[in-house]
Design an enzyme around this catalytic site. Sequence first.
Site, PDB file in Angstrom:
ATOM      1  N   HIS A 126      31.964  36.075  29.749  1.00 20.17           N
ATOM      2  CA  HIS A 126      32.169  37.794  29.418  1.00 20.17           C
ATOM      3  C   HIS A 126      31.407  37.973  27.587  1.00 20.17           C
ATOM      4  O   HIS A 126      31.484  37.017  26.566  1.00 20.17           O
ATOM      5  CB  HIS A 126      32.928  38.736  29.096  1.00 20.17           C
ATOM      6  CG  HIS A 126      32.864  39.847  29.990  1.00 20.17           C
ATOM      7  ND1 HIS A 126      32.966  40.671  28.427  1.00 20.17           N
ATOM      8  CD2 HIS A 126      33.058  41.304  29.865  1.00 20.17           C
ATOM      9  CE1 HIS A 126      33.494  42.460  28.769  1.00 20.17           C
ATOM     10  NE2 HIS A 126      33.371  42.212  29.513  1.00 20.17           N
ATOM     11  N   ASP A 203      40.322  33.426  28.687  1.00 22.07           N
ATOM     12  CA  ASP A 203      40.129  35.520  29.220  1.00 22.07           C
ATOM     13  C   ASP A 203      40.279  35.525  30.133  1.00 22.07           C
ATOM     14  O   ASP A 203      39.980  34.950  31.525  1.00 22.07           O
ATOM     15  CB  ASP A 203      38.766  35.409  29.091  1.00 22.07           C
ATOM     16  CG  ASP A 203      37.887  36.553  29.123  1.00 22.07           C
ATOM     17  OD1 ASP A 203      38.870  37.721  29.908  1.00 22.07           O
ATOM     18  OD2 ASP A 203      36.968  36.791  29.105  1.00 22.07           O
ATOM     19  N   GLN A 206      40.337  39.307  33.692  1.00 20.78           N
ATOM     20  CA  GLN A 206      40.083  39.720  35.498  1.00 20.78           C
ATOM     21  C   GLN A 206      41.323  38.980  35.884  1.00 20.78           C
ATOM     22  O   GLN A 206      41.601  39.343  37.446  1.00 20.78           O
ATOM     23  CB  GLN A 206      38.839  38.997  35.857  1.00 20.78           C
ATOM     24  CG  GLN A 206      37.588  39.724  35.506  1.00 20.78           C
ATOM     25  CD  GLN A 206      37.733  41.539  36.904  1.00 20.78           C
ATOM     26  OE1 GLN A 206      37.965  41.195  37.344  1.00 20.78           O
ATOM     27  NE2 GLN A 206      36.965  42.496  35.616  1.00 20.78           N
ATOM     28  N   LYS A 229      42.817  46.445  33.868  1.00 20.75           N
ATOM     29  CA  LYS A 229      42.920  46.015  34.931  1.00 20.75           C
ATOM     30  C   LYS A 229      43.891  45.901  36.169  1.00 20.75           C
ATOM     31  O   LYS A 229      43.401  45.283  37.184  1.00 20.75           O
ATOM     32  CB  LYS A 229      42.133  44.714  35.193  1.00 20.75           C
ATOM     33  CG  LYS A 229      40.532  44.948  34.029  1.00 20.75           C
ATOM     34  CD  LYS A 229      39.118  44.217  33.821  1.00 20.75           C
ATOM     35  CE  LYS A 229      38.942  43.819  32.530  1.00 20.75           C
ATOM     36  NZ  LYS A 229      37.734  45.125  32.898  1.00 20.75           N
ATOM     37  N   CYS A 369      28.123  42.197  31.079  1.00 19.74           N
ATOM     38  CA  CYS A 369      28.471  42.064  30.062  1.00 19.74           C
ATOM     39  C   CYS A 369      28.530  40.451  30.548  1.00 19.74           C
ATOM     40  O   CYS A 369      29.616  39.612  29.642  1.00 19.74           O
ATOM     41  CB  CYS A 369      29.727  42.626  29.571  1.00 19.74           C
ATOM     42  SG  CYS A 369      29.763  44.280  29.231  1.00 19.74           S
TER      43      CYS A 369
END
Length: 411
Positions: A126, A203, A206, A229, A369
């Site tokens: 991302h 990261d 998600q 999220k 992104c």
Amino acid sequence: MALISDMSEARSQFPILERILPNGKKLIYLDNAATSQKPSSVIKAMNEYYTGYNSNVHRAVHTLSGEATEAFELARQSVANWFGLPSGGMVLFTSGTTDALNLCALGWGKVNLNSGDAIVLTEMEHHSNIVPWQMLAKEKNLELRWVDVNPETYELDLDDYISKIKGAKLACIIHTSNVLGTRNPVENLVKLAHESGAKIILDCAQAAAHEKLDMEKINADFLAVTSHKMCGPTGIGALLISPGIFEEMEPVVGGGDMITEVFKEYSIYQENEHRFEAGTPRIAEAIGWSAAINWMRKLDMDAAHKHTLKLAKNAADGLRKIPGIKIYGDHSKDDVSGVVSFLHESLHAEDIARMLDSMGIAVRTGHHCAQPLMRRLDVTATNRASFYFYNTLEESNAFVDALKTIVERFA
Ligand code: PMP
């Protein structure tokens, strides 16, 4: 408390999912990878803070400030427990994943990386895990090495990673792709990074929505996570750091709350997490995130993810039968998230999204992104439907039927 394993029971706790849109259509929300919806308990906790004990933290002796400070620091503890932070590790609150990755780049990278050092990224990242490292690379003359994504299998090229990690100082890797749904073999990537003497940041924007992450097990040096999220409010996330890392970092933002003493000539910084949290922190948001974690604790995460995958697979199977549709991602695997990225060979992605919207169905369109990944896939954008545990099989079918209608009418 008994786990919620019935997803219709879980769904009933999200009031927005009953929304009727201005055109009279019932909302079908399939943009969960962008942000999830929030259960009533999260909204209630934030409301209770504002109506009952709104006050600044760490600063006053009055009752309200004491209550707010206690709730805020309990939220930090709750985040640490949920993510399995090893003892000695720390939770640095940020505004989200993007802010956490930037904090890692500036608070750790700027201090510990030197001219000529190499950072390993992947083509799947991302932008929030690309741009901060590009900025740092420019400032400090660092090398950025890119690991290839296989555009047929939608996976990282592991051999490429093995060769690029050699001699690198840091790897910055997406845990689960927001475009492809691919879950990278993070445990192995961490092991390989450490074997070659590199630190690694994951990261987890998600991933945290779909699986219960355990930092001690994953063993990465840093995890970047976000609340919005995983059923919590926007505006808060965290950089989770392993034991021993805190001492290697320097504060990035100066101001109140991050100091113990300020003289005209210099300041002495706090020795704890507050060192990295100058100014009034995100109090209501931390309380909301903690309420979201409490809610997730009641959810049977395995059942929830199984249900999410069933809906995503059902949609992918349905879409595959529609002439002209190509799907980006491998839904035959069980270790993917709930996203279904697709394109039609002649209909414009944005037109598809607008037509779906007119039918009440919210999906996302664009580069998500992830422009380096888009180029690797040889596209400029995709449509993306992203499912979550509170979606239903009827919604997944309605989405496929809507797309069939659009293609029949307009392609
Ligand atoms: N990384 C990934 C994989 C994401 O999907 C997102 C959100 N689109 C981000 C980073 C940015 O997260 P945040 O909104 O918390 O800054």
